[in-house]
Structure formats: structure tokens, C-alpha cells
Design a protein around this motif. Structure first.
Motif, PDB file in Angstrom:
ATOM      1  N   MET A 146       0.826  -1.204   0.000  1.00 47.31           N
ATOM      2  CA  MET A 146       0.000   0.000   0.000  1.00 47.31           C
ATOM      3  C   MET A 146       0.855   1.246   0.000  1.00 47.31           C
ATOM      4  SD  MET A 146      -3.241  -0.839   2.418  1.00 47.31           S
ATOM      5  CE  MET A 146      -3.906   0.804   2.305  1.00 47.31           C
ATOM      6  N   THR A 147       1.919   1.206   0.800  1.00 47.27           N
ATOM      7  CA  THR A 147       2.813   2.359   0.845  1.00 47.27           C
ATOM      8  C   THR A 147       3.335   2.684  -0.540  1.00 47.27           C
ATOM      9  OG1 THR A 147       3.496   1.667   3.017  1.00 47.27           O
ATOM     10  CG2 THR A 147       4.864   3.290   1.945  1.00 47.27           C
ATOM     11  N   TYR A 148       3.700   1.618  -1.241  1.00 49.54           N
ATOM     12  CA  TYR A 148       4.261   1.821  -2.563  1.00 49.54           C
ATOM     13  C   TYR A 148       3.280   2.544  -3.474  1.00 49.54           C
ATOM     14  CZ  TYR A 148       6.590   0.691  -6.899  1.00 49.54           C
ATOM     15  OH  TYR A 148       7.223   0.775  -8.088  1.00 49.54           O
ATOM     16  N   TYR A 196       0.848   4.601  -2.488  1.00 47.89           N
ATOM     17  CA  TYR A 196       0.621   5.989  -2.083  1.00 47.89           C
ATOM     18  C   TYR A 196       1.843   6.866  -2.321  1.00 47.89           C
ATOM     19  CZ  TYR A 196      -3.830   4.576  -0.503  1.00 47.89           C
ATOM     20  OH  TYR A 196      -5.103   4.102  -0.504  1.00 47.89           O
ATOM     21  N   ILE A 197       3.005   6.247  -2.357  1.00 46.56           N
ATOM     22  CA  ILE A 197       4.198   7.047  -2.642  1.00 46.56           C
ATOM     23  C   ILE A 197       4.015   7.794  -3.956  1.00 46.56           C
ATOM     24  CG2 ILE A 197       6.554   6.807  -3.484  1.00 46.56           C
ATOM     25  CD1 ILE A 197       7.085   4.929  -1.221  1.00 46.56           C
ATOM     26  N   PHE A 198       3.475   7.097  -4.940  1.00 52.07           N
ATOM     27  CA  PHE A 198       3.361   7.779  -6.239  1.00 52.07           C
ATOM     28  C   PHE A 198       2.301   8.855  -6.213  1.00 52.07           C
ATOM     29  CE2 PHE A 198       5.625   3.985  -7.203  1.00 52.07           C
ATOM     30  CZ  PHE A 198       6.684   4.531  -7.878  1.00 52.07           C
ATOM     31  N   PHE A 200       1.650  10.648  -3.622  1.00 50.84           N
ATOM     32  CA  PHE A 200       2.266  11.776  -2.917  1.00 50.84           C
ATOM     33  C   PHE A 200       3.303  12.471  -3.775  1.00 50.84           C
ATOM     34  CE2 PHE A 200       1.375  10.566   1.745  1.00 50.84           C
ATOM     35  CZ  PHE A 200       0.048  10.745   1.486  1.00 50.84           C
ATOM     36  N   LEU A 201       4.071  11.667  -4.508  1.00 50.56           N
ATOM     37  CA  LEU A 201       5.068  12.287  -5.380  1.00 50.56           C
ATOM     38  C   LEU A 201       4.362  13.188  -6.385  1.00 50.56           C
ATOM     39  CD1 LEU A 201       7.655   9.478  -6.106  1.00 50.56           C
ATOM     40  CD2 LEU A 201       7.874  11.426  -4.619  1.00 50.56           C
ATOM     41  N   MET A 261      -0.877   3.547   8.639  1.00 53.73           N
ATOM     42  CA  MET A 261       0.571   3.342   8.591  1.00 53.73           C
ATOM     43  C   MET A 261       1.083   3.465   7.161  1.00 53.73           C
ATOM     44  SD  MET A 261       1.631   2.865  11.569  1.00 53.73           S
ATOM     45  CE  MET A 261       0.322   3.782  12.292  1.00 53.73           C
ATOM     46  N   ALA A 262       0.342   2.868   6.228  1.00 51.16           N
ATOM     47  CA  ALA A 262       0.802   2.894   4.841  1.00 51.16           C
ATOM     48  C   ALA A 262       0.928   4.329   4.365  1.00 51.16           C
ATOM     49  CB  ALA A 262      -0.167   2.131   3.957  1.00 51.16           C
ATOM     50  N   ILE A 263      -0.079   5.134   4.704  1.00 50.36           N
ATOM     51  CA  ILE A 263      -0.060   6.498   4.177  1.00 50.36           C
ATOM     52  C   ILE A 263       1.014   7.329   4.868  1.00 50.36           C
ATOM     53  CG2 ILE A 263      -1.450   8.586   4.145  1.00 50.36           C
ATOM     54  CD1 ILE A 263      -3.753   6.701   3.287  1.00 50.36           C
ATOM     55  N   SER A 283       3.787   6.091   6.041  1.00 52.47           N
ATOM     56  CA  SER A 283       5.073   5.640   5.492  1.00 52.47           C
ATOM     57  C   SER A 283       5.357   6.353   4.179  1.00 52.47           C
ATOM     58  CB  SER A 283       5.039   4.142   5.222  1.00 52.47           C
ATOM     59  OG  SER A 283       4.775   3.448   6.391  1.00 52.47           O
ATOM     60  N   ALA A 284       4.319   6.453   3.352  1.00 53.75           N
ATOM     61  CA  ALA A 284       4.498   7.169   2.091  1.00 53.75           C
ATOM     62  C   ALA A 284       4.879   8.617   2.380  1.00 53.75           C
ATOM     63  CB  ALA A 284       3.228   7.110   1.260  1.00 53.75           C
ATOM     64  N   PHE A 330       8.512   8.732   3.302  1.00 51.13           N
ATOM     65  CA  PHE A 330       9.313   8.606   2.084  1.00 51.13           C
ATOM     66  C   PHE A 330       9.371   9.945   1.345  1.00 51.13           C
ATOM     67  CE2 PHE A 330       9.909   7.762  -2.364  1.00 51.13           C
ATOM     68  CZ  PHE A 330      10.788   6.704  -2.404  1.00 51.13           C
ATOM     69  N   THR A 331       8.221  10.598   1.258  1.00 50.64           N
ATOM     70  CA  THR A 331       8.173  11.855   0.505  1.00 50.64           C
ATOM     71  C   THR A 331       8.952  12.958   1.222  1.00 50.64           C
ATOM     72  OG1 THR A 331       5.937  11.133   0.019  1.00 50.64           O
ATOM     73  CG2 THR A 331       6.602  13.244  -0.847  1.00 50.64           C
ATOM     74  N   VAL A 380       9.241   1.111   7.090  1.00 51.77           N
ATOM     75  CA  VAL A 380       8.646   0.714   5.808  1.00 51.77           C
ATOM     76  C   VAL A 380       9.188   1.598   4.686  1.00 51.77           C
ATOM     77  CG1 VAL A 380       6.497   0.683   4.522  1.00 51.77           C
ATOM     78  CG2 VAL A 380       6.592  -0.326   6.770  1.00 51.77           C
ATOM     79  N   ILE A 387      11.371   0.232   1.436  1.00 47.27           N
ATOM     80  CA  ILE A 387      11.050   0.506   0.035  1.00 47.27           C
ATOM     81  C   ILE A 387      12.220   1.190  -0.656  1.00 47.27           C
ATOM     82  CG2 ILE A 387       9.575   1.905  -1.451  1.00 47.27           C
ATOM     83  CD1 ILE A 387       7.268   1.108   0.194  1.00 47.27           C
TER      84      ILE A 387
END
Lengths: 307, 437
Positions: free
Chosen positions: A206-208, A210-212, A214-215, B43-45, B47-48, B51-52, B89, B93
């Protein structure tokens, strides 16, 4: 930099149809937008890499065709062997083999070499450099006398540095091979073999996603900022802006997590996680894993025998 | 701070999983107990988000940029256990997907940045914040100091881990992995962070925290309660006046200095910092102080007005440093780290070999930080003569340094051919990303 210097002047004057700026003004302009551009470039690079990886993970090469679990296993045994090896020759041999594998997996050759060596191993080389010269014991190849300091490499220190850089290079090459030939979803599912809990894998996948998202959002923030900046702002104002962007993103993430949770509930999420995998091992997969195991054992013993 | 594969022995980097994996397990349980089904999306959000945050380039004074980790900020908002999961997390990644940090080194990287950083940062924040209301200024300071301490602690951990390699793993006296011993690795990591990345992190955290207080206070109270189950006292916005901050900070600094002095002076009051204070002639010191103050009153405003706008603050700061530097002459022993080998020998009874070697390297024209004329160096002259010499040599030194740097910059610009087309705005600044370490 003081505020009165930044806000007062308008730097642009028109001359014969194009912009001419004095050197100081150019420097100020760079300072104005440099950090915005850096962030934009970083974001773009991340997205680019993702697209690039997906592209290569789908091409019909040798590694792409293997089972992801097998690939993960091969990666782990080989990287362990490389890390435990203290022999330059064995490491060079491994690197040559990796180049062949990259070829068989249809990765662009120059890209594979460049991406690996221009990054971390280069940095490792810079880090290791002083230790070559500041060494004690052993005869030196040549000697510099800087006052009371005696600098110079010994054969042992040169060899040690080369092994260090080569080992880092091999490890990074292996990681790049694994990353470029495996789709993210497959890589995550293969982590189950290592008994990584389901919740972690779900979290990662899921994180993966949402990373995009957010980017993309951050890209929007910075594009908007760049296109609307006229004149000069002080460093303090820039930092205030960036922090505002950061907290806005944080607030949005909280709201989004509520929405996502509601959406998951609506689709029947009860807290238990089920994944399905239809991987079947084929004889080629098993052979590849056996080959990697043999290679690792071979490297390990070769490392003891060779230089 | 991301350690790549190959820097550490695999025994060491995989072995650190002994600490990291149980920590993850506890964190997952803690967060799941409170949150049950909501854990995963939140958590997923975040973590993103973590990362950002690591992609944000923050402009720092001086024209370069740095990037932060944001671990402490997330720990303050979500609690340390949740933050440990989020940052870990994000780090996994980065390693699995972007090749930032090694894959075997995932455990150790998560230990440093995912566990040590948020926990140290968060508990320092809690310690300083105490029971103060959520909206008070004290919490902003607490957040800044907490994040500073947190990221510096993580850097210290990296230094120790790298420094342990040549001790633990070597063959015939040759290091097999990272070759620098503890004495080199720890200062390198600590100094580069304490004066760089940590400051940026503290700045981001403090500004971010202040912004959250002002615009999204629910993130601090409600969200924390939801995620970590702790109760948080809320209160009105309450500004801590500046004088109270200084009234707190200055005595604290003095007490710390005093304790440090007592420790280095072997516990004797008249031997603070290892110097014999009874030898000081205080009237001389008074005259010297007066003269130094006089010089400062004249020179500092002058510097401020003479310098171009860009250099005003930095230039005046260095000038002030040069002017007040002779205060170190009061101490009868030796100033920290400045002593000549003879001073050191008097104090320690022997000369470290390296110091003796290095000392002859550079026989400065302004050796001993003074000018070689009888007026300044006569042993019987009053203290202020020496102070004046010290001061002049300091100012000359700074001017020389400025000239040198300026000349170098000019040379670099010539060589790289910068200063041409206006499109050079696109040229990205060379920025040493701390990817590797």
C-alpha cells in the motif's frame, strides 16, 4: 543573506529580446529556484525509475522468466557470498558473471554499468581514499613527505581498498539486477517465503501505491510554486513555505487514511488479509537456484584460496 | 546515513536483526492493539509521507540544500512505535526499490533511522515538554531539540557501527570492511551531522510543529490519542516569552559548563577546567576586558556598515569572534585544543606522538596566535598587550581566509565556465546527498 538585499531589486531587464542578468542576479535566481528544481528533479527521477523498472521487468529476459521466490533466494546467497569474500579475483569473477547475466536479461549494458558505478561504489572509493595513504606498516610503493607526515600506499592497503570498492560494487549490481528484473508486486509476494508477516507485506504494497500519489502531489506543489514565483523571497520565507507544504501533506495524509479506511470497509475489509499466489516452480527455476548456490559456495572457497 | 551493502560485515548487518525484528513485532502489536483495523491504511499512508519527506530539499542559509528524515515529527504526531513502523517501511522501500542503502543492511539502517531516531527524538521531546499544554511554545523548543538529539544519536550509532568493523573483522591486521576505527568514524559522523543535517532536521521539525499547532491542532491531540492510546493534555496557545527562555537556557548552560569544569578539574573548585585560577591577576584581566570591549564598540558597527549586504551577518559574526577570542588568554593553563605541545606536556606529562609530528608542519608567521614583536610577546608586558596581538592576528587570519576562499571561488568559476547563458538556472547545484552514509 539579509532580507533587504533580496526584496528590493527587480533583476530582469530586457535587451535585444532576451533576458540578460548580472552575475549576482543570476546567482540569486539560482538560489531562488535551485531547491525547487532539485526537489522536482528528485521526484521526476523517482517516477522515471519506477516506469523504467516496470518496463524492464516485463521484457522477456532470462531473470525475468524465473520465479520471484527463486530469484530472491539466488540474490541472498550470492550477496552473502560476495560480502564474505575477501578475494579481489573472486569478486571480479563474480562481476563478470553479473555482466553476462545482465546481458541475458536484456538490460541495456551501458545503463547497467553506469547506474551501478556512478553511484554508491564511487562514493565508497572516495571514502576509502584516505585509508590507502594513511597506513602503517609494510613497505610503501612511493612516499610523500608532507612535513613530518609520511604518506604513501602499501600493496596491502591498495588491495584492501580495491576489495572494499569491488565488494560494494558487486552488492549494488546484484541489488540492481534483482530490482530491475522483478515486478514490485512479485517481489513483495516472494517475501512471504522469508516468513515476513502478511501485515508487513500489505503495508509495503500500500505504501508503494501511495508514494506515487504523494510524489504527484508534491510535484504539483513545487510546479505551482515555481511558476508563481516572481521577484525574490528570503531564505526564511522559503523555509516557511516548504514547511507549510510538508504539514499540508501530513494533514492530507491523515484525511486520506480516513477515506481509504472507509473505502476498505465498504469493500468488505475485516482486518484479516488474504493473498493469492499461483506460482509454480519449474525445473529451470530449481536449476537456477542450484546454480546460484554452487556459485556462492565456489566463491566462498575460491576467496580462501585466491589472492 | 543509508549504509550500503559491503560496508559492514554481513554477520554484523544481519545480526542487528536480533534487535530490529523484535522491535518491529512489538511495534506492530502496540499499534494494532490501539488501532485494530485502521492500522494498515494509516501506517501505509504515513510511510508514504515519510518517504516523501526525505525527498524535500530544504534551502539552508548559504545557498545549498539538505534533506531531513522527519522521523521525530511523525513520532510526535503518531507516537514512537507507529513512527518506527512508518520510517522502517519507507526505508525498506528505498532499499528494495531505489537501491538507497543495502538490502542486507536493511536491519541496521532501520535500527538507526527507524528505531533509534524516533525513540530518542520522541523521548527527548517528552522530557523537555513535560506536562505543558499542547499548544505551548515550550513544545516547539522540545520538538526542535528532540529531533536534533534524535538524528544526532542515529548518526552516532552509524559511527559506532562503522567504527566497530575494523575492530571485529580483520585479517592479518588488515580491515576487511569499513577501514576506519572508532576514533575516526564517530567524530566524522557526529560532526558532519551535528553541524549540518541535524540542524536542518531541527528546523523542519520546529517549524512543522509550530504550523501544526496553529492550523491543525487536532493532529497533535486527537490523532496521538487514537494511535498511541496515551492521554495528552490540551490547552490554550500560550507563548513563552523570550526572556523566560533565556532565563532558563543561560543558567542551564552555566551549570553544565561548571559541571564540565569540575569534572576536568578533578573536582577542585580552584582548578576548574584543569587550570590554576589562583595565578590569574584579576586587575590585568579587567584592563584587558575594558580594552576588548572598547575595540568591539568601534569595530563591530564599522564592520556591519562596511560589508556588502550579503556578508553583513556572517562577517560581523566572525569579526566578533576574532575580537572576543583573547578572553581565552585569561585561563592560565591552556585553552581547549589550542595548547602548544609544551602546554600539553605540562598538563599530561607526555606529548601524543601525532601532535608532535603535526606541530612542525606549519610554522606560521603568526605562530602562537600573536605577532612577533616585543610589544606583544614580552613576558613582563601587561596582559592586554598579548590580547591585542592575539586580536590583530585573529583579524588578519580571517581576512586571509576570506581572500583565499574568494580566490578559490573565482578560480572555480573561471574553470567551470559558469556565468554564461541565463539558462544556467537549470543547472542543478552539486549537492552531496548523504545516500551512502
Amino acid at each position: 543573506m539579509s532580507a533587504e538585499a533580496d526584496g528590493s531589486r527587480i533583476p530582469v531587464e530586457r535587451e535585444a529580446g532576451h533576458l540578460t542578468l548580472s552575475r549576482q542576479e543570476r546567482r540569486q535566481l539560482r538560489r531562488q529556484l535551485g531547491w525547487v528544481e532539485q526537489t522536482l528533479a528528485g521526484v521526476t527521477e523517482a517516477i522515471e525509475r519506477a516506469v523504467f523498472t516496470e518496463e524492464h521487468a516485463r521484457s522477456p529476459g532470462w531473470l525475468q522468466g524465473l520465479d520471484p521466490r527463486i530469484k530472491l533466494g539466488m540474490f541472498i546467497v550470492t550477496v552473502l557470498a560476495a560480502s564474505l569474500s575477501h578475494s579481489l579475483l573472486a569478486l571480479l569473477l563474480l562481476y563478470g558473471l553479473l555482466l553476462l547475466v545482465a546481458r541475458a536479461s536484456l538490460l541495456p549494458f551501458d545503463f547497467f554499468v553506469r547506474r551501478v558505478w556512478l553511484g554508491i561504489p564511487f562514493f565508497a572509493g572516495v571514502v576509502i581514499l584516505p585509508s590507502i595513504f594513511f597506513t602503517s606498516g609494510g613497505p610503501r610503493l612511493f612516499e610523500w613527505d608532507l612535513g613530518p607526515l609520511h604518506l604513501g600506499p602499501t600493496p596491502a592497503s591498495l588491495l584492501g581498498a580495491a576489495v572494499f570498492v569491488m565488494r560494494v560494487g558487486d552488492a549494488v549490481s546484484l541489488a540492481v539486477l534483482l530490482i530491475l528484473t522483478t515486478r514490485w508486486a512479485d517481489l513483495l509476494k516472494s517475501l512471504q517465503v522469508l516468513r515476513v508477516p502478511q501485515i508487513f507485506i500489505l503495508l509495503l504494497s500500500m505504501t508503494y501505491r501511495y508514494i506515487f500519489l504523494f510524489l504527484h502531489t508534491v510535484n504539483g506543489f513545487f510546479e505551482a510554486r515555481k511558476s508563481r514565483t516572481v521577484g525574490f523571497t528570503s531564505g526564511g520565507e522559503q523555509r516557511t513555505w516548504i514547511v507549510t507544504a510538508l504539514v499540508t501533506l501530513m494533514n492530507r495524509s491523515f484525511q486520506m487514511s480516513n477515506e481509504v479506511y472507509a473505502a476498505m470497509c465498504a469493500r468488505g475489509f475485516t482486518g484479516t488479509i488474504r493473498t493469492y499466489s499461483d506460482y509454480r516452480l519449474q525445473s529451470g527455476d530449481v536449476l537456477a537456484l542450484l546454480g546460484a548456490l554452487l556459485l556462492s559456495v565456489g566463491l566462498f572457497f575460491l576467496g580462501r584460496v585466491l589472492l | 546515513m543509508h549504509i550500503p551493502d559491503g560496508y559492514l560485515s554481513p554477520v554484523f548487518s544481519l545480526g542487528s536483526g536480533v534487535v530490529t525484528i523484535p522491535a518491529w513485532a512489538v511495534a506492530t502489536h502496540k499499534v494494532r492493539d490501539v488501532l485494530n483495523r485502521r492500522t494498515v491504511p494509516l501506517m501505509a499512508i504515513f510511510s508514504a509521507l515519510s518517504f516523501t519527506i526525505m525527498m524535500f530539499n530544504v534551502p539552508v542559509p548559504g545557498g545549498t540544500t539538505a534533506h531531513g528524515v522527519g522521523g521525530t515529527l511523525i513520532a510526535i504526531v503518531l507516537g514512537p512505535w507507529a513512527a518506527a513502523l512508518c520510517v522502517s517501511v519507507a526505508l525498506i522501500i528505498q532499499a528494495l526499490f531505489f537501491g538507497d542503502g543495502g538490502i542486507l543492511a536493511i536491519f541496521i539502517n532501520c535500527l538507526n533511522m527507524g528505531i533509534i531516531l524516533p525513540f530518542v527524538g520522541y523521548y527527548t521531546y517528552r522530557l523537555i515538554a513535560g506536562r505543558s499544554p499542547v499548544l505551548s511554545t515550550r513544545r516547539i523548543w522540545a520538538a526542535a531539540i528532540g529531533s536534533y538529539v534524535g538524528i544526532t544519536a542515529a548518526a552516532l550509532a552509524v559511527g559506532i557501527e562503522l567504527g566497530l568493523q575494523p575492530v571485529l573483522f580483520q585479517q592479518n591486521g588488515h580491515p576487511l570492511y569499513s577501514p576506519y576505527p572508532l576514533g575516526v568514524a564517530i567524530p566524522a559522523m557526529l560532526l558532519s551531522h551535528a553541524f549540518g543535517a541535524s540542524l536542518v532536521e531541527a528546523l523542519i521539525t520546529a517549524l512543522g510543529f509550530a504550523y501544526i499547532q496553529k492550523h491543525h491542532p487536532t493532529l497533535l491531540a486527537a490523532l496521538r490519542e487514537v494511535v498511541s492510546g496515551g492521554d495528552v493534555p490540551t490547552g490554550e496557545a500560550q507563548a513563552l516569552p523570550l526572556w523566560r527562555i533565556f532565563a532558563l537556557a543561560i543558567p542551564l548552560a552555566l551549570v553544565l559548563l561548571f559541571i564540565a569544569g569540575l569534572i576536568t578539574g578533578g573536582g577542585r573548585l580552584d582548578h576548574l577546567f584543569g587550570a590554576d585560577w589562583s595565578q590569574v591577576s584579576w586587575p590585568d584581566v579587567g584592563i584587558m576586558l575594558l580594552i576588548v570591549l572598547g575595540i568591539a564598540v568601534v569595530l563591530l558597527p564599522l564592520t556591519w556598515f562596511v560589508l556588502p549586504a550579503r556578508l553583513k551577518r556572517v562577517g560581523t559574526f566572525f569579526m566578533a569572534l576574532a575580537i572576543f577570542a583573547p578572553l581565552g588568554l585569561i585561563a592560565p593553563g591552556f585553552a581547549f585544543g589550542e595548547g602548544s605541545p609544551e602546554d600539553v606536556q605540562k598538563a599530561f606529562g607526555y606529548i601524543p606522538q601525532g601532535l608532535r609530528d603535526l606541530n612542525g608542519l606549519w610554522n606560521a608567521p603568526l605562530g602562537g596566535y600573536t605577532i612577533h614583536a616585543d610589544f606583544f610577546t614580552d613576558p613582563n608586558a601587561p596582559l592586554w598587550h598579548a590580547a591585542l596581538g592575539y586580536e590583530i592576528s585573529g583579524i588578519i587570519g580571517i581576512l586571509l581566509l576570506v581572500l583565499l576562499v574568494w580566490g578559490l571561488m573565482l578560480l572555480v568559476r573561471r574553470l567551470t565556465g559558469r556565468g554564461g547563458a541565463p539558462t544556467e538556472v537549470d543547472a542543478r547545484q552539486a549537492q552531496p546527498r548523504e545516500e551512502a552514509l
